[in-house]
Each structure stands twice: as structure tokens, then as C-alpha cells.
Design a protein around this motif. Structure first.
Motif, PDB file in Angstrom:
ATOM      1  N   ALA A   1      34.348  56.798   8.067  1.00 29.40           N
ATOM      2  CA  ALA A   1      35.712  57.111   7.644  1.00 29.40           C
ATOM      3  C   ALA A   1      36.479  55.836   7.312  1.00 29.40           C
ATOM      4  CB  ALA A   1      36.427  57.908   8.733  1.00 29.40           C
ATOM      5  N   ALA A   2      36.366  54.839   8.190  1.00 32.48           N
ATOM      6  CA  ALA A   2      37.057  53.571   7.932  1.00 32.48           C
ATOM      7  C   ALA A   2      36.498  52.891   6.691  1.00 32.48           C
ATOM      8  CB  ALA A   2      36.925  52.656   9.141  1.00 32.48           C
ATOM      9  N   GLY A   3      35.171  52.919   6.533  1.00 36.67           N
ATOM     10  CA  GLY A   3      34.566  52.292   5.364  1.00 36.67           C
ATOM     11  C   GLY A   3      34.962  52.981   4.072  1.00 36.67           C
TER      12      GLY A   3
ATOM     13  N   THR B   1      33.031  47.452  14.061  1.00 38.64           N
ATOM     14  CA  THR B   1      32.651  47.498  12.645  1.00 38.64           C
ATOM     15  C   THR B   1      33.728  48.201  11.833  1.00 38.64           C
ATOM     16  OG1 THR B   1      30.296  47.561  13.230  1.00 38.64           O
ATOM     17  CG2 THR B   1      30.893  48.265  11.014  1.00 38.64           C
ATOM     18  N   ALA B   2      34.230  49.308  12.349  1.00 37.28           N
ATOM     19  CA  ALA B   2      35.280  50.042  11.641  1.00 37.28           C
ATOM     20  C   ALA B   2      36.524  49.178  11.449  1.00 37.28           C
ATOM     21  CB  ALA B   2      35.625  51.325  12.407  1.00 37.28           C
ATOM     22  N   ILE B   3      36.910  48.445  12.494  1.00 42.11           N
ATOM     23  CA  ILE B   3      38.060  47.543  12.382  1.00 42.11           C
ATOM     24  C   ILE B   3      37.789  46.464  11.340  1.00 42.11           C
ATOM     25  CG2 ILE B   3      39.388  45.791  13.613  1.00 42.11           C
ATOM     26  CD1 ILE B   3      38.996  47.490  16.154  1.00 42.11           C
ATOM     27  N   SER B   4      36.554  45.954  11.332  1.00 41.64           N
ATOM     28  CA  SER B   4      36.192  44.918  10.362  1.00 41.64           C
ATOM     29  C   SER B   4      36.268  45.442   8.938  1.00 41.64           C
ATOM     30  CB  SER B   4      34.772  44.412  10.643  1.00 41.64           C
ATOM     31  OG  SER B   4      34.651  43.933  11.958  1.00 41.64           O
ATOM     32  N   TYR B   5      35.776  46.669   8.720  1.00 41.02           N
ATOM     33  CA  TYR B   5      35.867  47.268   7.388  1.00 41.02           C
ATOM     34  C   TYR B   5      37.325  47.409   6.967  1.00 41.02           C
ATOM     35  CZ  TYR B   5      30.883  48.606   7.503  1.00 41.02           C
ATOM     36  OH  TYR B   5      29.522  48.596   7.542  1.00 41.02           O
TER      37      TYR B   5
ATOM     38  N   LEU C   1      35.115  62.421   3.813  1.00 40.96           N
ATOM     39  CA  LEU C   1      35.658  61.198   4.398  1.00 40.96           C
ATOM     40  C   LEU C   1      36.202  60.301   3.301  1.00 40.96           C
ATOM     41  CD1 LEU C   1      32.702  60.407   6.839  1.00 40.96           C
ATOM     42  CD2 LEU C   1      34.846  61.557   7.415  1.00 40.96           C
ATOM     43  N   GLY C   2      37.272  59.603   3.616  1.00 38.89           N
ATOM     44  CA  GLY C   2      37.854  58.677   2.663  1.00 38.89           C
ATOM     45  C   GLY C   2      38.889  59.334   1.772  1.00 38.89           C
TER      46      GLY C   2
END
Length: 302
Positions: A242-244, A208-212, A268-269
Motif C-alpha cells: 500500500a505504501a509503495g 520498508t513502508a516508511i522508506s518507500y 492498493l494505491g
């Protein structure tokens, strides 16, 4: 390997969720939640790690085995239909979007009390103490994290093991949402289900993180994931959030009121403060990631 027939069942399940959303009445997960409450009240005792493990077995295993049995005895077309209908009931993509919109609309209108009430339906923090930015952060975080839990993890396990796999994950994740708190009541009783949920969600969370990242600000998303995720308590929510946040270019996390106290969480972010627009952007990010998943899964099935 994911077959084309199973992918078609997955696609139909996703489309049903998109068209119909969750059933308004008699949702099986609501009944499961009531069963879980009754089991917990009966078994939860001080020092109850073993009791918590038994509770997981009692509440989850019969339903997963029942689905396995039905898929073995039903004709092929009926089993395919069961897979598609079952996945529709397991995932919650449209519901996630609707909850986000229910918070976003009053925030846009400046109706903070209504926004607080709506966000209280999807987060566990004390929402009556949140300002508009805090409400927006909470809703944005919920959309991103539940995108992993209520959608992508279930799709991952469906692709791997059909409806039994998706159902196993969803029931364990539901129990974790009910029992996985570090409070006096659930610290030991919920330990097994919390660890099991972490295990089942480990790979899907990172996918999911990679997809975001792929569907937004790629470099910023990877940078935030690498630098910030490890500071989170949850091994799976950290990468996803964090990725999102990096993908959206928004700041999430930070301190928030929980259960009458204050909890300092890592920031985060990067970029702007959260707002109603952040909720809309998070919803769009989940939708784009879902489209990416469907394309990839189609390629795998072929």
C-alpha cells in the motif's frame, strides 16, 4: 548496537550484490531449497503442524548454528569476511532489479507472451491469463514486496544480529515461499513457518513502508498505508504494498487468477494503471530506499 566494523561488512555485502548479483551456479539457497523439498516430502502428513515445526528446525537451525560457531572460532578478519560474503549470498537486490527489467523490456516492445513468461518466474499467479496491465501490476507488486523480503528485512536482521540473524530470516522466508500456502497440502504443515516469517518480517516491513514513503509521494503513501493495508491478507505485505503503490501513484492489487481459480484482492494505491513504466519506477524506489537505509545505518554505527 550496530558497530562500524559490522556496517562495513554490510556495505561490502551490498556492493558485492550490486556488482556481481546472485551466483549463476551453485547458489546456496538453491541447495537449501532442494533440502527443504526433500524434508517436506518426508515429513508432510495430514494434520502436520508439529511435523511442519520439526521441518523448520531441521532445515534452518543447523545452518544458523554453524555460522554462529564459525564466527566464534575464526580470526577477526576471517569472520568479518564471512559476514560480508554471507550477506552477499543472502540478499537479492540486483536479482530483483534484473527480474523487473526482464518483464519491463518485452512489455515496452508489445511482446505480451514473453512478458507473461518472464513474470511467471517471480509470481505465483496464473500469468498466461494476464493482460499487459495485469503483467505490469504483478511485476510491480513483486518488486515492492520482495524489496522488503529479499533486501530490507535481511539488512535489518544483519544490523541487529549479524550474519546469523540475516541467514535466519532468509531461510525462514524461503521456506515460507515454498510451504506457506493455504492449500490442502500446506495449510497445516506450513503454518509454523508462515507465522515465524510474519514475526521476523513485522518490523522490517514497516520500516520498508516508511522508506518507500520518504522516497516518493510521502502524503499519498502514508494515506494509502493507513486506509488500505488492513484489507490485505498478509500483515506485512499490506503496509509494504500500500505504501509503495501510494508512493508511486499507481493502482496495484485487484482480482487475479491463482492456481486455476480467481482471487479478489483489495485495490492498493491511487492514480494511474500499472504499466511497464511502473516496474521501472518501483525498481528506482527500492534503490532510493536502499540508499536511505545505508545512510541511516552508517549514522547508527557511528
Amino acid at each position: 548496537m550496530l558497530s562500524f566494523s559490522l556496517f562495513c561488512a554490510l556495505l561490502v555485502g551490498v556492493m558485492l550484490d550490486r556488482w556481481l548479483g546472485e551466483p549463476r551456479h551453485w547458489h546456496p539457497l538453491v541447495g537449501f531449497g532442494r533440502l527443504a523439498m526433500a524434508v517436506e516430502q518426508r515429513l508432510n502428513r495430514p494434520g502436520g503442524v508439529a511435523a511442519g515445526a520439526l521441518a523448520v528446525v531441521i532445515t534452518v537451525l543447523p545452518w544458523v548454528l554453524a555460522v554462529v560457531w564459525l564466527l566464534l572460532v575464526l580470526p577477526g578478519w576471517a569472520g568479518w569476511g564471512l559476514q560480508a560474503l554471507g550477506l552477499w549470498l543472502v540478499i537479492g537486490g540486483r536479482s530483483l532489479e534484473e527480474h523487473g527489467q526482464a518483464v519491463m523490456a518485452p512489455l515496452h516492445d508489445g511482446d505480451l507472451p514473453c512478458a507473461r513468461e518472464q513474470v511467471s518466474r517471480i509470481v505465483s499467479r496464473d500469468t498466461d491469463k494476464l493482460d499487459s496491465c495485469g503483467v505490469a501490476r504483478a511485476a510491480t507488486e513483486s518488486v515492492l514486496e520482495n524489496g522488503a523480503d529479499a533486501l530490507f528485512a535481511s539488512l535489518f536482521w544483519f544490523a541487529l544480529a549479524g550474519l546469523p540473524g540475516a541467514l535466519l530470516h532468509r531461510l525462514v522466508n524461503t521456506l515460507d515461499a515454498m510451504w506457506g500456502y493455504r492449500t490442502e497440502r500446506f495449510e497445516r504443515f506450513g503454518k509454523v513457518v508462515a507465522r515465524l516469517d510474519d514475526l521476523l518480517g513485522w518490523v522490517p516491513a514497516r520500516l520498508t513502508a516508511i522508506s518507500y514513503a520518504l522516497c516518493g509521494r510521502f502524503a499519498a503513501s502514508l494515506r494509502c498505508w493507513q486506509q488500505q493495508a488492513s484489507a490485505c491478507d498478509s500483515p506485512n505485505a499490506g503496509p509494504v504494498m500500500a505504501a509503495g503503490a501510494g508512493s508511486l501513484g499507481v493502482m496495484l492489487g485487484g482480482g487475479a487468477p491463482y492456481h486455476g481459480g480467481w482471487k479478489d484482492k483489495p485495490w492498493l494505491g491511487e492514480g494511474r494503471a500499472a504499466s511497464a513504466d511502473s516496474i521501472a519506477a518501483a525498481t528506482t524506489l527500492v534503490q532510493r530506499a536502499l540508499s536511505l537505509w545505508l545512510v541511516v545505518l552508517l549514522g547508527v554505527s557511528l
